[in-house]
Design an enzyme around this catalytic site. Structure first.
Site, short mmCIF file in Angstrom:
data_model
loop_
_atom_site.label_atom_id
_atom_site.label_comp_id
_atom_site.label_asym_id
_atom_site.label_seq_id
_atom_site.Cartn_x
_atom_site.Cartn_y
_atom_site.Cartn_z
N GLY A 20 0.86 -1.81 -0.43
CA GLY A 20 -0.03 -0.61 0.02
C GLY A 20 0.61 1.39 0.45
N ARG A 99 -5.95 -9.75 -8.00
CA ARG A 99 -6.68 -9.86 -8.69
C ARG A 99 -7.22 -9.53 -10.20
NH1 ARG A 99 -6.63 -14.58 -7.03
NH2 ARG A 99 -8.91 -15.21 -7.77
N ASN A 115 -5.94 2.22 -13.02
CA ASN A 115 -4.59 1.63 -12.59
C ASN A 115 -3.04 2.38 -12.30
OD1 ASN A 115 -4.08 -0.88 -11.26
ND2 ASN A 115 -3.37 -1.91 -13.56
N SER A 144 3.14 2.90 -15.43
CA SER A 144 2.09 4.31 -15.85
C SER A 144 0.90 4.14 -15.44
CB SER A 144 2.12 3.28 -17.10
OG SER A 144 2.65 2.63 -18.24
N THR A 149 -10.09 -0.82 -18.73
CA THR A 149 -11.15 -1.07 -19.59
C THR A 149 -10.90 -3.32 -19.17
OG1 THR A 149 -9.16 -1.31 -21.40
CG2 THR A 149 -11.09 0.94 -20.60
N ASP A 153 -4.43 -4.09 -18.26
CA ASP A 153 -3.54 -3.16 -18.41
C ASP A 153 -3.53 -2.87 -20.01
OD1 ASP A 153 -2.75 -4.13 -15.94
OD2 ASP A 153 -1.12 -5.43 -17.03
N GLU A 182 6.49 6.08 -9.08
CA GLU A 182 4.32 5.64 -8.79
C GLU A 182 4.32 6.70 -8.45
OE1 GLU A 182 3.39 2.17 -8.30
OE2 GLU A 182 5.31 1.25 -9.87
#
Ligand code: GRF
Length: 227
Positions: A20, A99, A115, A144, A149, A153, A182
């Site tokens: 996290g 998942r 994501n 990235s 969708t 990825d 990130e």
């Protein structure tokens, strides 16, 4: 008489499975006033995820929904949806959520799920991205943020950050260098989304009403949340 409590217009749910650190960077940016949003809940499919502790420290409601306690992917996702519905969520952030979500789940929230992936997509979808980049002798690597969708990825890219790959890099060293980036680009994308600058229409990502044909690239000498 107490004033009616106004619901925040950007309520976020974060889905995690592990440490996290991306969740933490979003918590920090909200606490520091850089992102105008409310972290409504954190959901983990792993009861031991350290991210749950981070959420609890920040007084964010947490839920553990273990996939292994559900007979089917559908039953697991129904439980997820039931929990998300309680909070009237505007944005779902996948932050190390291990998942694969079904098209049914994704279609329910399409355009409202982001994501972060530890590679310069479309390179290295899937797992072990750092090891694969080293194996391929890449000179640069990175991360990235993209809309989710039904293609794993492969949803429309929003923003990327690059790092140089050094000869001496191990998987862990390279992963740490990418993770630093990130923690900059994910809060930035979330900020844009909550400011309604980042949108999703007909399968495409838009920033300030212009289609993002090539991912926005974080400048090497950025100073945090620049835009
Ligand atoms: C990050 O590398 C992210 O890109 C990937 O999973 C990792 C999660 O790290 N999807 P953390 O749990 O946020 O520390």
């Amino acid at each position: 008489m107490p004033e009616a409590v106004q619901e925040h217009s950007c309520k976020i749910a974060v889905l995690i499975s592990g440490g996290g650190s991306n969740l933490q960077s979003i918590i920090d940016h909200i606490e520091q006033g850089h992102i105008n949003a409310e972290l409504a809940c954190v959901i983990s499919n792993n009861p031991d995820a350290f991210g749950l502790v981070r959420a609890q420290h920040a007084n964010i409601p947490t839920h553990v929904i273990e996939h292994k306690n559900h007979a089917t992917r559908e039953a697991f996702e129904q439980e997820l949806i039931k929990t998300l519905d309680v909070y009237n969520i505007k944005l779902i952030i996948l932050a190390g959520f291990m998942r694969v979500l079904s098209p049914t789940f994704i279609n329910e929230y399409q355009g409202n799920i982001l994501n972060i992936h530890p590679s310069l997509l479309p390179k290295y979808t899937g797992l072990h991205t750092h090891a694969r980049a080293l194996e391929a002798d890449e000179v640069e690597h990175g991360c990235s943020v993209h809309f989710v969708t039904a293609d794993l990825d492969e949803g429309p890219l929003v923003i990327q950050a690059k790092v140089k790959v050094e000869n001496s890099d191990t998987v862990d060293v390279l992963a740490a260098r990418v993770l630093e980036k990130e923690h900059i680009i994910y809060p930035l994308a979330v900020k844009w989304f909550c400011e309604k600058r980042l949108t999703f229409k007909n399968g495409k990502a838009y920033l300030d009403d212009s289609p993002i044909d090539q991912a926005v690239l974080l400048a090497p000498n950025h100073e945090g949340l620049l835009r």
